[in-house]
Design an enzyme around this catalytic site. Structure first.
Site, PDB file in Angstrom:
ATOM      1  N   GLY A  11      43.547 -39.368  31.224  1.00  0.00           N
ATOM      2  CA  GLY A  11      43.761 -38.359  32.278  1.00  0.00           C
ATOM      3  C   GLY A  11      42.864 -38.566  33.479  1.00  0.00           C
ATOM      4  CG  ASP A  56      52.804 -42.016  25.860  1.00  0.00           C
ATOM      5  OD1 ASP A  56      52.212 -40.916  25.826  1.00  0.00           O
ATOM      6  OD2 ASP A  56      53.956 -42.198  25.420  1.00  0.00           O
ATOM      7  CE1 TYR A 146      45.292 -26.782  28.711  1.00  0.00           C
ATOM      8  CE2 TYR A 146      44.724 -24.605  29.543  1.00  0.00           C
ATOM      9  CZ  TYR A 146      44.430 -25.942  29.392  1.00  0.00           C
ATOM     10  OH  TYR A 146      43.260 -26.441  29.918  1.00  0.00           O
ATOM     11  CE  LYS A 150      42.974 -28.172  26.345  1.00  0.00           C
ATOM     12  NZ  LYS A 150      42.382 -29.509  26.236  1.00  0.00           N
TER      13      LYS A 150
END
Ligand code: AKB
Length: 325
Positions: A11, A56, A146, A150
């Protein structure tokens, strides 16, 4: 505690990843920090300052190829689908965030890595949590996919620490504000967009209400927190993957007022959308006593100092005709 030598950043094209990669290259040597992204073209600075590859994270083979090629011993796993985009495609959010994380954990184990830094977020919280000064240990019932990933990620990381002795660290990032790379698809994105639009148009239409309060942090503090936690003495850590960290909390009116001190004719209107419910489910402020005690966390930036710095940087870029780069 093993030494950090060869780092993989996933990322790295994202909001935090892009600045973290540059900071890691300064600290550990450019050739020792391998930046990776999924699809988005890296900035010139990122591409030219050290190795960059497309991978990926949902494919373990794709990540393993880079791990083998560079003898990676440390991963900063920044790749994630954020809250707002995740609500548009919960399946994608689960796939990227959960399979990405477990692939990094498995490779950490297979290659006996020195360190894995796997961040979490204020999105772990939801119903039933005290909204003010939210404690380190409290109920975790997120309302977004999300947040679900997490919470699961934190628990999974702690499992790998306890079961396999892997050295894993992570912190619950609040909304991060920065002048370099735009955030992609979070609920706290308004706190960045407001600065850009103030400079460009002197007007901003905000997608959450004026009285919405969320915990926020300026990027230099975010980078410092991430690097400091990565280098903290493992033996002194009681927590591992779920550190609360705080810097500042403000509502949108306070944020707009801090901008108006520099741009007096700046105006804001409010058009709350689906992101309001997500913002309402997150805390107003956070108790970060454990991070302070266990690895010496202390923020340096407050709202007024951040606004001055953000506007100075964005106005300089705007004058050169490259506000959005
Ligand atoms: C988001 O808004 O989704 C992120 C976060 C708080 O993790 N910025």
């Amino acid at each position: 505690m093993k030494e950090i030598k060869k780092i993989l950043v996933t990322g790295s094209v994202g909001q935090i990843g892009s600045e973290l990669t540059i900071a890691l290259r300064e600290k550990y040597g450019a050739e020792n920090v391998i930046a990776t992204g999924r699809k988005t073209k890296p900035s010139k600075e990122l591409e030219e300052s050290g190795p960059f590859h497309f991978i990926d994270v949902t494919s373990i083979e794709s990540v393993e190829e880079i791990v083998k090629q560079y003898n990676i011993d440390t991963v900063f796993h920044m790749a994630a689908i954020l809250s707002a985009v995740g609500e548009g495609n919960p399946q994608l959010c689960w796939n990227v965030n959960m399979n990405g994380t477990i692939n990094i954990l498995e490779l950490g184990l297979k290659y006996d890595m020195a360190r894995l830094v796997i961040p979490s977020s204020i999105a772990v919280w939801g119903k039933g949590v005290p909204l003010d000064n939210t404690p380190q240990e409290t109920v975790l019932k997120p309302s977004t996919m999300y947040g679900v990933t997490k919470v699961a990620g934190e628990i999974l990381c702690d499992y790998y620490v306890q079961r396999f002795g892997l050295d894993i660290r992570g912190l619950r990032y609040p909304g991060i504000i920065s002048s370099e790379t735009l955030p992609g698809g979070g609920t706290t994105d308004y706190a960045v967009a407001i600065y850009y639009e103030a400079v460009e148009k002197k007007h901003y239409t905000c997608f959450v209400r004026e009285d919405t309060v969320l915990p926020m942090m300026y990027m230099p503090d975010c980078i410092k927190a991430t690097l400091d936690l990565a280098e903290a003495d493992f033996d002194k850590l009681v927590h591992h993957s779920d550190f609360n960290i705080a810097a500042m909390s403000f509502d949108v009116k306070e944020l707009a007022d801090s901008i108006k001190k520099h741009i007096p004719d700046f105006s804001v209107e409010y058009a709350p959308d689906h992101r309001q419910a997500i913002a309402d489910s997150w805390p107003n402020s956070i108790d970060d006593a454990c991070a302070r005690q266990e690895w010496g966390w202390k923020p340096a930036w407050d709202l007024e100092a951040m606004t001055e710095d953000m506007l100075e940087k964005l106005e300089a870029r705007n004058n050169e005709g490259r506000l959005y780069r």
